[in-house]
Scaffold this motif. Structure first.
Motif, PDB file in Angstrom:
ATOM      1  N   GLN A   2       0.831  -1.196   0.000  1.00  0.00           N
ATOM      2  CA  GLN A   2       0.000   0.000   0.000  1.00  0.00           C
ATOM      3  C   GLN A   2       0.866   1.247   0.000  1.00  0.00           C
ATOM      4  O   GLN A   2       1.785   1.389   0.789  1.00  0.00           O
ATOM      5  CB  GLN A   2      -0.910  -0.003   1.222  1.00  0.00           C
ATOM      6  CG  GLN A   2      -1.813   1.232   1.308  1.00  0.00           C
ATOM      7  CD  GLN A   2      -2.597   1.257   2.593  1.00  0.00           C
ATOM      8  OE1 GLN A   2      -2.607   0.286   3.334  1.00  0.00           O
ATOM      9  NE2 GLN A   2      -3.231   2.373   2.880  1.00  0.00           N
ATOM     10  N   MET A   3       0.575   2.179  -0.926  1.00  0.00           N
ATOM     11  CA  MET A   3       1.325   3.418  -0.947  1.00  0.00           C
ATOM     12  C   MET A   3       0.478   4.528  -1.555  1.00  0.00           C
ATOM     13  O   MET A   3      -0.070   4.377  -2.634  1.00  0.00           O
ATOM     14  CB  MET A   3       2.613   3.260  -1.749  1.00  0.00           C
ATOM     15  CG  MET A   3       3.481   4.513  -1.723  1.00  0.00           C
ATOM     16  SD  MET A   3       5.041   4.303  -2.602  1.00  0.00           S
ATOM     17  CE  MET A   3       4.450   4.139  -4.280  1.00  0.00           C
ATOM     18  N   GLU A   4       0.355   5.610  -0.834  1.00  0.00           N
ATOM     19  CA  GLU A   4      -0.338   6.790  -1.338  1.00  0.00           C
ATOM     20  C   GLU A   4       0.573   7.982  -1.123  1.00  0.00           C
ATOM     21  O   GLU A   4       1.012   8.244  -0.011  1.00  0.00           O
ATOM     22  CB  GLU A   4      -1.667   7.003  -0.612  1.00  0.00           C
ATOM     23  CG  GLU A   4      -2.415   8.234  -1.101  1.00  0.00           C
ATOM     24  CD  GLU A   4      -3.659   8.542  -0.282  1.00  0.00           C
ATOM     25  OE1 GLU A   4      -4.311   9.543  -0.566  1.00  0.00           O
ATOM     26  OE2 GLU A   4      -3.928   7.768   0.650  1.00  0.00           O
ATOM     27  N   VAL A   5       0.864   8.684  -2.201  1.00  0.00           N
ATOM     28  CA  VAL A   5       1.743   9.848  -2.114  1.00  0.00           C
ATOM     29  C   VAL A   5       1.056  11.020  -2.787  1.00  0.00           C
ATOM     30  O   VAL A   5       0.648  10.939  -3.939  1.00  0.00           O
ATOM     31  CB  VAL A   5       3.103   9.585  -2.794  1.00  0.00           C
ATOM     32  CG1 VAL A   5       3.979  10.828  -2.710  1.00  0.00           C
ATOM     33  CG2 VAL A   5       3.812   8.405  -2.142  1.00  0.00           C
ATOM     34  N   ARG A   6       0.922  12.107  -2.034  1.00  0.00           N
ATOM     35  CA  ARG A   6       0.329  13.323  -2.593  1.00  0.00           C
ATOM     36  C   ARG A   6       1.357  14.449  -2.586  1.00  0.00           C
ATOM     37  O   ARG A   6       2.281  14.457  -1.778  1.00  0.00           O
ATOM     38  CB  ARG A   6      -0.900  13.730  -1.777  1.00  0.00           C
ATOM     39  CG  ARG A   6      -2.065  12.755  -1.892  1.00  0.00           C
ATOM     40  CD  ARG A   6      -3.264  13.238  -1.099  1.00  0.00           C
ATOM     41  NE  ARG A   6      -3.031  13.148   0.339  1.00  0.00           N
ATOM     42  CZ  ARG A   6      -3.879  13.611   1.262  1.00  0.00           C
ATOM     43  NH1 ARG A   6      -5.001  14.205   0.886  1.00  0.00           N
ATOM     44  NH2 ARG A   6      -3.610  13.485   2.546  1.00  0.00           N
ATOM     45  N   ARG A  39       9.706   3.987  -1.696  1.00  0.00           N
ATOM     46  CA  ARG A  39       8.385   3.343  -1.629  1.00  0.00           C
ATOM     47  C   ARG A  39       8.162   2.672  -0.272  1.00  0.00           C
ATOM     48  O   ARG A  39       7.069   2.733   0.297  1.00  0.00           O
ATOM     49  CB  ARG A  39       8.252   2.309  -2.747  1.00  0.00           C
ATOM     50  CG  ARG A  39       8.178   2.904  -4.145  1.00  0.00           C
ATOM     51  CD  ARG A  39       7.802   1.840  -5.161  1.00  0.00           C
ATOM     52  NE  ARG A  39       7.911   2.343  -6.528  1.00  0.00           N
ATOM     53  CZ  ARG A  39       8.937   2.108  -7.335  1.00  0.00           C
ATOM     54  NH1 ARG A  39       9.941   1.365  -6.923  1.00  0.00           N
ATOM     55  NH2 ARG A  39       8.968   2.604  -8.554  1.00  0.00           N
ATOM     56  N   ALA A  42       7.515   5.391   2.337  1.00  0.00           N
ATOM     57  CA  ALA A  42       6.194   5.982   2.111  1.00  0.00           C
ATOM     58  C   ALA A  42       5.098   5.018   2.559  1.00  0.00           C
ATOM     59  O   ALA A  42       4.084   5.432   3.141  1.00  0.00           O
ATOM     60  CB  ALA A  42       6.019   6.342   0.643  1.00  0.00           C
ATOM     61  N   THR A  43       5.297   3.727   2.309  1.00  0.00           N
ATOM     62  CA  THR A  43       4.326   2.719   2.738  1.00  0.00           C
ATOM     63  C   THR A  43       4.198   2.697   4.253  1.00  0.00           C
ATOM     64  O   THR A  43       3.083   2.619   4.799  1.00  0.00           O
ATOM     65  CB  THR A  43       4.745   1.326   2.226  1.00  0.00           C
ATOM     66  OG1 THR A  43       4.768   1.339   0.799  1.00  0.00           O
ATOM     67  CG2 THR A  43       3.790   0.247   2.708  1.00  0.00           C
ATOM     68  N   ASN A  46       2.186   5.663   5.381  1.00  0.00           N
ATOM     69  CA  ASN A  46       0.767   5.439   5.101  1.00  0.00           C
ATOM     70  C   ASN A  46       0.143   4.476   6.104  1.00  0.00           C
ATOM     71  O   ASN A  46      -0.974   4.686   6.592  1.00  0.00           O
ATOM     72  CB  ASN A  46       0.587   4.891   3.683  1.00  0.00           C
ATOM     73  CG  ASN A  46       0.603   5.983   2.627  1.00  0.00           C
ATOM     74  OD1 ASN A  46       0.135   7.089   2.863  1.00  0.00           O
ATOM     75  ND2 ASN A  46       1.159   5.687   1.470  1.00  0.00           N
ATOM     76  N   GLN A  47       0.882   3.413   6.414  1.00  0.00           N
ATOM     77  CA  GLN A  47       0.352   2.382   7.316  1.00  0.00           C
ATOM     78  C   GLN A  47       0.077   2.926   8.713  1.00  0.00           C
ATOM     79  O   GLN A  47      -0.872   2.496   9.374  1.00  0.00           O
ATOM     80  CB  GLN A  47       1.342   1.204   7.392  1.00  0.00           C
ATOM     81  CG  GLN A  47       1.409   0.366   6.128  1.00  0.00           C
ATOM     82  CD  GLN A  47       0.266  -0.627   6.016  1.00  0.00           C
ATOM     83  OE1 GLN A  47      -0.564  -0.743   6.908  1.00  0.00           O
ATOM     84  NE2 GLN A  47       0.204  -1.338   4.904  1.00  0.00           N
ATOM     85  N   GLY A  49      -0.401   6.181   9.449  1.00  0.00           N
ATOM     86  CA  GLY A  49      -1.230   7.384   9.434  1.00  0.00           C
ATOM     87  C   GLY A  49      -0.493   8.699   9.535  1.00  0.00           C
ATOM     88  O   GLY A  49      -1.060   9.686  10.035  1.00  0.00           O
ATOM     89  N   THR A  51       0.706  12.069   7.966  1.00  0.00           N
ATOM     90  CA  THR A  51       0.351  12.924   6.834  1.00  0.00           C
ATOM     91  C   THR A  51       1.618  13.552   6.264  1.00  0.00           C
ATOM     92  O   THR A  51       2.294  14.319   6.939  1.00  0.00           O
ATOM     93  CB  THR A  51      -0.625  14.042   7.257  1.00  0.00           C
ATOM     94  OG1 THR A  51      -1.756  13.463   7.888  1.00  0.00           O
ATOM     95  CG2 THR A  51      -1.065  14.853   6.054  1.00  0.00           C
TER      96      THR A  51
END
Length: 260
Positions: A2-6, A39, A42-43, A46-47, A49, A51
């Motif tokens: 899982q990875m979300e990058v903004r 990655r 970053a994962t 994300n895991q 929480g 920001t």
């Protein structure tokens, strides 16, 4: 994984502000091996929480290689440009997986008006583990591991205990090399040496370091720097041991342990 990058721009557009700016660095942007570390970290964020956001196309080189190679003019141009960008987005706290970026942002940018809270990712991993925010899965096979101290995290900034505390939380069997901590041997890439041709008749530093790794009989080398990882892998390849000893960043070890 899982990875979300903004990007910072995306967060601001949504009325949000990142807790941390994740400074990816040149290696993390362009080198395939370093991208795996980026990655992984970053994962983890994300895991648990955290920001965070990246600058995306607005991130430029910190100027570290230019200054080490003697091009002070180019360094100052890059520094001033980056400081202007960071201040425009009101960035106060920065995390990076690169000790070279860490040192430059933390210790050299203040001379040009860029004062930020700057953390190497090993510092934050250790803090999150201590706070209970980042939990390490218990059990699993104990891996014989050695740790390579990068020059810019170790000798330059005196950070030796923190990465070893992370390894302790990972429950590895830590076996120190002949030269470790303040006596650690450079990987051979610092000070602009990454881009320098080998000198004939001399053993490459990374090969010498790889030999020290092999003397410990470990299966894994833990590292914290994209340049060190590249140099250690090349050194092990020169000894034809690249399939027997893995070189992994601390973030990657956490990902493996927690099976994320």
């Amino acid at each position: 994984m899982q990875m979300e990058v903004r990007t910072v721009q995306q967060l601001i557009a949504n009325g949000e502000k990142p807790e941390y700016l994740f400074w990816v660095g040149c290696a993390g942007n362009f080198d395939a091996r370093a991208q795996k570390v980026v990655r992984a970290f970053a994962t983890i964020m994300n895991q648990i929480g955290v920001t965070f956001a990246v600058l995306g196309n607005e991130e430029s080189c910190t100027g570290d290689p230019a200054r080490r190679a003697g091009n002070e003019f180019l360094f100052q141009m890059q520094a001033l440009q980056n400081i202007q960008t960071l201040q425009a987005y009101e960035i106060t706290r920065i995390i990076t997986t690169c000790p070279h970026c860490f040192n430059t942002l933390k210790n050299e940018y203040p001379d040009f008006g860029g004062v930020f809270e700057v953390y190497h990712h090993t510092e934050m991993l250790n803090q999150w583990i201590r706070e209970g925010k980042l939990k390490i899965e218990p059990g699993g096979a104990t891996t014989r591991t050695t740790y390579h101290d990068s020059c810019y995290l170790g000798r330059v900034n005196g950070i030796y205990a923190v990465p070893r505390e992370v390894l302790s939380a990972l429950q590895v069997e830590l076996i120190e090399m002949e030269q470790s901590a303040s006596r650690g041997l450079c990987c051979g890439a610092g000070g602009g040496q990454m881009f320098k041709e080998d000198e004939p008749g001399q053993k490459r530093i990374n090969v010498a370091r790889a030999e020290q790794v092999l003397e410990t009989g470990v299966q894994t080398v833990a590292a914290n720097c994209p340049f060190c990882i590249t140099m250690l892998q090349d050194g092990l390849k020169a000894k034809d041991k690249q399939d027997e000893v893995m070189v992994l960043d601390l973030a990657e070890l956490i990902i493996q342990k927690n099976k994320w």
